[in-house]
Design a protein around this motif. Structure first.
Motif, PDB file in Angstrom:
ATOM      1  N   GLN A  43       0.611  -1.352  -0.082  1.00 25.80           N
ATOM      2  CA  GLN A  43      -0.116  -0.009   0.212  1.00 25.80           C
ATOM      3  C   GLN A  43       1.521   1.334   0.411  1.00 25.80           C
ATOM      4  OE1 GLN A  43      -2.334  -0.923   3.834  1.00 25.80           O
ATOM      5  NE2 GLN A  43      -3.790  -2.073   2.459  1.00 25.80           N
TER       6      GLN A  43
ATOM      7  N   TYR B 158       1.065   4.136  -2.805  1.00 29.45           N
ATOM      8  CA  TYR B 158       0.600   5.294  -2.663  1.00 29.45           C
ATOM      9  C   TYR B 158       1.585   6.021  -2.757  1.00 29.45           C
ATOM     10  CZ  TYR B 158       0.377   9.711   0.799  1.00 29.45           C
ATOM     11  OH  TYR B 158       0.879  11.120   1.148  1.00 29.45           O
TER      12      TYR B 158
ATOM     13  N   SER C 250      -5.956   2.778  10.534  1.00 25.69           N
ATOM     14  CA  SER C 250      -5.745   3.045   9.049  1.00 25.69           C
ATOM     15  C   SER C 250      -5.268   4.628   8.793  1.00 25.69           C
ATOM     16  CB  SER C 250      -7.433   3.439   8.250  1.00 25.69           C
ATOM     17  OG  SER C 250      -7.851   1.818   8.850  1.00 25.69           O
ATOM     18  N   HIS C 251      -5.552   5.615  10.121  1.00 29.17           N
ATOM     19  CA  HIS C 251      -5.706   6.813  10.197  1.00 29.17           C
ATOM     20  C   HIS C 251      -4.432   7.271  10.343  1.00 29.17           C
ATOM     21  CE1 HIS C 251      -6.790   5.968  14.235  1.00 29.17           C
ATOM     22  NE2 HIS C 251      -6.131   7.228  14.996  1.00 29.17           N
TER      23      HIS C 251
ATOM     24  N   LYS D 182      -1.955   4.432   9.218  1.00 26.47           N
ATOM     25  CA  LYS D 182      -1.497   4.678   8.003  1.00 26.47           C
ATOM     26  C   LYS D 182      -1.245   5.506   7.330  1.00 26.47           C
ATOM     27  CE  LYS D 182      -1.923  -0.177   6.945  1.00 26.47           C
ATOM     28  NZ  LYS D 182      -2.482  -1.249   5.840  1.00 26.47           N
ATOM     29  N   LYS D 183      -2.351   6.245   7.143  1.00 28.96           N
ATOM     30  CA  LYS D 183      -2.387   7.196   6.028  1.00 28.96           C
ATOM     31  C   LYS D 183      -1.367   8.482   6.507  1.00 28.96           C
ATOM     32  CE  LYS D 183      -6.907   6.910   5.209  1.00 28.96           C
ATOM     33  NZ  LYS D 183      -8.159   7.184   5.114  1.00 28.96           N
ATOM     34  N   GLU D 184      -1.063   8.417   7.566  1.00 27.48           N
ATOM     35  CA  GLU D 184      -0.900   9.937   8.279  1.00 27.48           C
ATOM     36  C   GLU D 184       1.041   8.723   7.876  1.00 27.48           C
ATOM     37  OE1 GLU D 184      -1.199  11.138  12.340  1.00 27.48           O
ATOM     38  OE2 GLU D 184       0.492  12.242  12.433  1.00 27.48           O
TER      39      GLU D 184
ATOM     40  N   PHE E 260       1.600   7.615   5.451  1.00 30.91           N
ATOM     41  CA  PHE E 260       2.543   7.856   3.952  1.00 30.91           C
ATOM     42  C   PHE E 260       2.996   8.709   3.293  1.00 30.91           C
ATOM     43  CE2 PHE E 260       1.360   3.250   3.724  1.00 30.91           C
ATOM     44  CZ  PHE E 260       0.586   2.413   3.604  1.00 30.91           C
ATOM     45  N   SER E 261       1.943   9.971   4.594  1.00 29.65           N
ATOM     46  CA  SER E 261       1.765  11.217   4.143  1.00 29.65           C
ATOM     47  C   SER E 261       3.257  11.667   5.272  1.00 29.65           C
ATOM     48  CB  SER E 261       1.135  12.351   5.206  1.00 29.65           C
ATOM     49  OG  SER E 261       0.578  13.363   5.192  1.00 29.65           O
TER      50      SER E 261
ATOM     51  N   GLU F 282      -8.455  -4.125  -3.031  1.00 32.43           N
ATOM     52  CA  GLU F 282      -8.285  -4.162  -1.357  1.00 32.43           C
ATOM     53  C   GLU F 282      -8.804  -5.397  -0.947  1.00 32.43           C
ATOM     54  OE1 GLU F 282      -5.331  -1.216  -1.257  1.00 32.43           O
ATOM     55  OE2 GLU F 282      -6.084  -1.912   0.021  1.00 32.43           O
TER      56      GLU F 282
END
Lengths: 286, 277
Positions: free
Chosen positions: A50, A54, A264-265, A267-269, A271-272, B80
């Motif tokens: 993932q 990204y 999830s949130h 993981k997003k952080e 990636f960012s 996904e």
């Protein structure tokens, strides 16, 4: 675009996936993801797949691969201590695949960071930066006990809920005190050293090697730590204790994240912040 | 020098998603049967990966080609997890079977699976013609129980941060109902995905199409198979399938770190496959 790729290390075939950006959208940088053990090139809960997708969607090429003996790759399992040649083979593959000027950054987690730093001498001509998440350096029980006391129990006694539980006899105090005393004993007892075959030369402590190599780097190094991870926080504490401050080393902390960023949130952080680190390293001189 | 060649590639699966395929090809294909491996779910896929690889290599050395692949939303394949359902996975399996038949011009197909992958292989075989052999490693026989256990892991993982919290065993299920999806230790599953399994009852394994020989491997440190697996195998036999149940006393390598091999199951599987054409 994703390509299934093969390259060689010690006569063993290693397998990986190369995420390639369209030429006109490329930022001229490739990430090499170095797995933490014992994960394949996919990572737990597909973290690496993932992340790679990204980054690729944001103009960054990515190579994910299996070390010797891991995942689909040939050979006997080498564990992280022996993964240096696999990483070098991966970096050489990237250089061959993208012969024009291309910055290469290693992204790693846990003992993937450890192996990257252990092999810094061989890597420094091949890479332009390091992004490391929750490095593993707790090579003995003393450090683990130290981190557990500081970041788990240390935070617990500051919480109101702990004192309420205590006064309402909801906590098994005897059991908890046994754990605390055991940790204190481990901290003050004699340090245990790595087994002889973990590092063949002189058996110096892993920590000394890592720190020496880290402070010897001239390229940018970014650390990303999870606040709820004792492994990462243990390393952070060690890093912050050092008097050797370097401007090429940056730190970021993701509050509430665990060792592998399962939420999830978080993981997003991750990636960012990784993308931010990539841009920063790519824009830096050298 | 190994007696096989290997190839990593992508091929098209359900809804035109690209699926990662890995082919283990004997240097000379001497058998009529090609094998397709169906992996287990979530972390079980990661933890069992090397055992599947080592077993595939041993099988290829004895002259049978093996195709391993990642289902949609898993591993290196597109999609996904929260976007897919059991039906997508059955289509992926069909694509993998078609690939190996066309690419290698093989005449017979053996489906091999581990845990949920074994259940998917069996579901496919009983509903579609042309599956000559089945190898089921510790199949999941009760989808409701299996996914309940999986979802409860999220509750356990939340405990350290919620010492006196009102977190209940129903919290992830409630979240699934309210939001349509829930994150379970990093894996985001949807109600759509879950319902596609829970809609099935035990009659789902009654075969509609004739299936060839089947072996069910029970793998645990107990001295004999569980009652659940014995009952499951007996029901398949009563339903007219040619099924053998064999117990392997070994650790459950799909839920343990650092268990890179299971020589017992590898040896028994390659031995049984050797009896195939």
């Amino acid at each position: 675009m994703e390509e299934a790729v093969t390259f060689t290390c010690n006569r063993n075939k290693l397998y990986g996936i190369l995420h390639v950006v369209e030429q006109d959208q490329s930022r001229g940088v490739t990430i090499c993801i170095v797995s933490g053990g014992p994960q394949t090139r996919v990572g737990g809960h597909r973290l690496y797949s993932q992340l790679a997708r990204y980054l690729c969607a944001n103009g960054v090429n990515v190579l994910r691969f299996d070390y010797e003996g891991m995942g689909d790759s040939e050979g006997e399992l080498v564990r992280f201590e022996g993964a240096g040649p696999s990483i070098i083979a991966a970096l050489d593959f990237i250089k061959q695949r993208f012969p024009k000027k291309m910055k290469i950054i290693i992204w790693s987690v846990c003992d993937g960071c450890t192996i990257s730093l252990m092999n810094a001498d061989s890597l420094h001509d091949r890479i332009d930066g390091l992004i490391m998440c929750n490095p593993f350096i707790l090579d003995n029980e003393r450090k683990l006990a130290n981190a557990h006391l500081k970041y788990y129990y240390g935070r617990r006694i500051l919480k109101k809920s702990f004192w309420i539980d205590l006064f309402l006899f909801r906590i098994d105090l005897i059991k908890e005190m046994k754990v605390v005393f055991n940790h204190i004993y481990q901290i003050f007892s004699q340090e245990r050293h790595l087994p002889d075959n973990a590092y063949p030369d002189k058996q110096p402590m892993l920590q000394e090697i890592i720190l020496r190599n880290l402070f010897g780097t001239s390229y940018p190094v970014w650390f990303i730590f999870s606040s709820d991870d004792m492994v990462g926080m243990g390393f952070r504490a060690l890093l912050n204790k050092q008097k050797n401050h370097r401007t090429n080393i940056k730190q970021k902390l993701i509050k509430g994240a665990d060792h592998t960023f399962t939420k999830s949130h978080m993981k997003k952080e991750l990636f960012s912040i990784t993308l931010e680190a990539v841009h920063s390293i790519n824009d830096s001189k050298g | 020098m190994p007696e096989y060649k290997e190839r990593i590639f992508f091929f098209e699966g359900s809804k035109k998603r690209l699926l990662l395929g890995f082919l283990h090809l004997p240097v000379s294909v001497s058998r009529e049967t090609g094998i397709v491996y169906c992996h287990p779910f979530a972390d079980e896929q990661n933890l069992s990966h090397r055992v599947a690889v080592e077993t595939s290599r041993k099988i290829a050395e004895s002259g049978f080609p093996v195709l391993r692949f990642d289902l949609s939303g898993c591993g290196d394949s597109e999609g996904e997890l929260h976007e897919v359902s059991r039906l997508d996975w059955q289509e992926d399996l069909r694509s993998a079977i078609n690939f190996i038949k066309v690419e290698l011009k093989i005449q017979r197909v053996l489906l091999w699976g581990l845990r949920l992958g074994a259940s998917l292989a069996l579901l496919y075989a009983v509903n579609n013609p042309g599956i000559d052999y089945l190898i089921l490693w510790q199949p999941v026989t009760d989808f409701k129980k299996y996914f309940n256990q999986f979802i409860k892991r999220e509750v356990i993982s939340r405990l350290p941060e919620n010492r006196n919290a009102e977190i209940s065993i129903d919290a992830p299920f409630n979240e699934l109902d309210q939001k349509g999806q829930v994150n379970i230790i990093g894996y985001v599953i949807s109600k759509y995905f879950l319902d596609s399994f829970l809609i099935l009852d035990k009659s789902a394994f009654n075969f509609q199409k004739p299936v060839g020989k089947c072996i069910v491997f029970s793998i645990s440190l107990m001295d004999q198979p569980s009652f659940g697996l014995k009952d499951f195998s007996e029901k398949l036999i009563k339903n007219g399938m040619d099924v053998k149940l064999k117990h392997i006393k070994a650790d459950s390598f799909w839920d343990r770190y650092w268990r890179w091999s299971c020589p017992e199951i590898t040896a028994e599987t390659t031995h049984w496959i050797d009896t195939c054409k």
